[in-house]
Design a protein around this motif. Structure first.
Motif, short mmCIF file in Angstrom:
data_model
loop_
_atom_site.label_atom_id
_atom_site.label_comp_id
_atom_site.label_asym_id
_atom_site.label_seq_id
_atom_site.Cartn_x
_atom_site.Cartn_y
_atom_site.Cartn_z
N UNK A 16 0.59 -1.16 0.00
CA UNK A 16 -0.15 -0.03 -0.06
C UNK A 16 0.59 1.16 -0.18
N UNK A 17 0.27 2.43 -0.57
CA UNK A 17 0.99 3.61 -0.44
C UNK A 17 1.14 4.28 0.96
N UNK A 18 1.78 5.24 0.89
CA UNK A 18 1.77 6.00 2.21
C UNK A 18 0.43 6.39 2.57
N UNK A 19 0.14 6.62 3.95
CA UNK A 19 -1.14 7.18 4.27
C UNK A 19 -2.39 6.11 4.06
N UNK A 20 -2.09 4.65 4.16
CA UNK A 20 -2.96 3.82 3.79
C UNK A 20 -4.04 3.89 4.59
N UNK A 21 -3.90 4.18 6.00
CA UNK A 21 -5.08 4.27 6.84
C UNK A 21 -6.09 5.20 6.49
N UNK A 22 -5.63 6.47 5.84
CA UNK A 22 -6.49 7.44 5.48
C UNK A 22 -7.25 7.00 4.27
N UNK A 23 -6.77 6.19 3.50
CA UNK A 23 -7.20 5.70 2.24
C UNK A 23 -8.53 4.48 2.61
N UNK A 24 -8.28 4.08 3.93
CA UNK A 24 -9.41 2.97 4.10
C UNK A 24 -10.17 3.42 5.24
N UNK A 25 -10.31 4.89 5.37
CA UNK A 25 -11.31 5.47 6.41
C UNK A 25 -12.52 5.89 5.81
N UNK A 26 -13.52 5.52 6.68
CA UNK A 26 -14.95 5.90 6.34
C UNK A 26 -15.07 7.35 6.20
N UNK A 27 -15.58 7.92 5.03
CA UNK A 27 -15.97 9.40 4.84
C UNK A 27 -16.78 10.04 5.86
N UNK A 28 -17.54 9.22 6.69
CA UNK A 28 -18.48 9.65 7.63
C UNK A 28 -18.05 9.64 8.99
N UNK A 29 -17.48 8.84 9.52
CA UNK A 29 -16.97 8.74 10.87
C UNK A 29 -15.40 9.12 10.74
N UNK A 30 -14.74 9.01 9.69
CA UNK A 30 -13.11 9.24 9.57
C UNK A 30 -12.44 8.32 10.35
N UNK A 31 -13.03 7.04 10.67
CA UNK A 31 -12.27 5.97 11.32
C UNK A 31 -12.18 4.84 10.14
N UNK A 32 -11.11 3.98 10.25
CA UNK A 32 -10.98 2.84 9.57
C UNK A 32 -12.21 2.01 9.47
N UNK A 33 -12.38 1.58 8.15
CA UNK A 33 -13.74 1.17 8.08
C UNK A 33 -14.09 -0.05 8.99
N UNK A 34 -15.31 -0.21 9.57
CA UNK A 34 -15.76 -1.45 10.37
C UNK A 34 -17.10 -2.11 9.52
N UNK A 35 -16.92 -3.25 9.33
CA UNK A 35 -18.05 -3.74 8.44
C UNK A 35 -18.21 -2.96 7.18
N UNK A 36 -17.42 -2.81 6.30
CA UNK A 36 -17.65 -1.97 4.99
C UNK A 36 -18.79 -2.24 4.31
N UNK A 37 -19.45 -1.51 3.76
CA UNK A 37 -20.51 -1.65 2.88
C UNK A 37 -20.20 -0.69 1.47
#
Length: 245
Positions: free
Chosen positions: A31-52
């Motif tokens: 993964x590129x740098x800043x991978x956590x931000x790329x897998x963050x929910x646009x609503x809660x701004x945290x890493x996806x939890x049970x993503x849909x």
């Protein structure tokens, strides 16, 4: 501003498409740098939890974060505002696989943690909790004892001017009036316009259904900045009202 928004949405959509095409048999690329931000929910701004993911636009959210959007009659994507079918929101297995495959440093202790476990790690990381505790508290620049105004109009839900049905958002109001009041000849005040800064609460539209379909196909609160030029907006609204009549 709108150009920047479209650019952001386009980049986000391209990234989701890359995610969806990365489920081949081989190992995932680094993964590129800043991978956590790329897998963050646009609503809660945290890493996806049970993503849909929404099928029509491809945007991904935490399942719980998207739930409020699924409770309305005509849901819109929280990110790009495109209408979508609630029945075509599916569990994003590709994103789940990538969350399990990628690691990122904890923003507190810097320990490398699998993205799928990042939320539980952060909730127990003493350094992250210390950072949260040390966050500055909000203090008004100028203390005030003035009460919050109670006469600010509600621009989120509206009352049907024909039958008094309540708690209708803009799209629901259009649908409700088209289904129940298509042949009602009464002149009524548009509840959407009257709630706007330039609205006239006494003006009755001679053809309210036509007015709804021509004027309220989008949400004012999404696209209009009331602070920019209310006088120009007022003039435009009055000109359009005269053209309709």
């Amino acid at each position: 501003m709108m150009a920047m928004f479209r650019s952001f949405v386009s980049a986000s959509t391209q990234f989701r498409q890359q995610q969806q095409s990365s489920n081949g048999p081989g190992p995932l690329a680094a993964p590129p740098e800043g991978v956590e931000s790329q897998f963050s929910c646009p609503i809660c701004l945290e890493v996806y939890h049970k993503p849909v993911s929404i099928a029509s636009c491809g945007h991904t959210f935490c399942g719980e974060c998207l739930q409020p959007c699924l409770q309305v009659a005509s849901p819109l994507c929280p990110l790009c505002r495109v209408p979508f079918d609630p029945k075509k929101v599916e569990r994003s297995s590709n994103v789940e696989k990538q969350l399990a495959s990628y690691k990122a440093p904890c923003r507190g202790c810097s320990k490398k943690v699998s993205l799928v476990k990042m939320r539980s790690h952060i909730s127990s990381c003493s350094k992250v909790q210390e950072q949260i505790a040390n966050c500055p508290k909000f203090v008004p620049v100028v203390p005030t004892s003035q009460p919050i105004p109670s006469n600010i109009p509600n621009r989120s839900t509206f009352v049907c001017p024909f039958c008094g049905a309540r708690n209708l958002d803009q799209q629901e109001l259009v649908k409700h009036c088209m289904e129940n009041h298509r042949n009602d000849p009464n002149k009524v005040v548009c509840p959407v316009c009257s709630a706007m800064p330039w609205g006239d609460p006494t003006y009755k539209s001679s053809n309210f259904l036509q007015h709804l379909l021509h004027r309220h196909k989008f949400s004012y609160d999404t696209f209009v900045d009331y602070s920019i030029d209310e006088e120009a907006a007022l003039q435009a609204a009055l000109a359009l009202s005269l053209a309709e009549n």
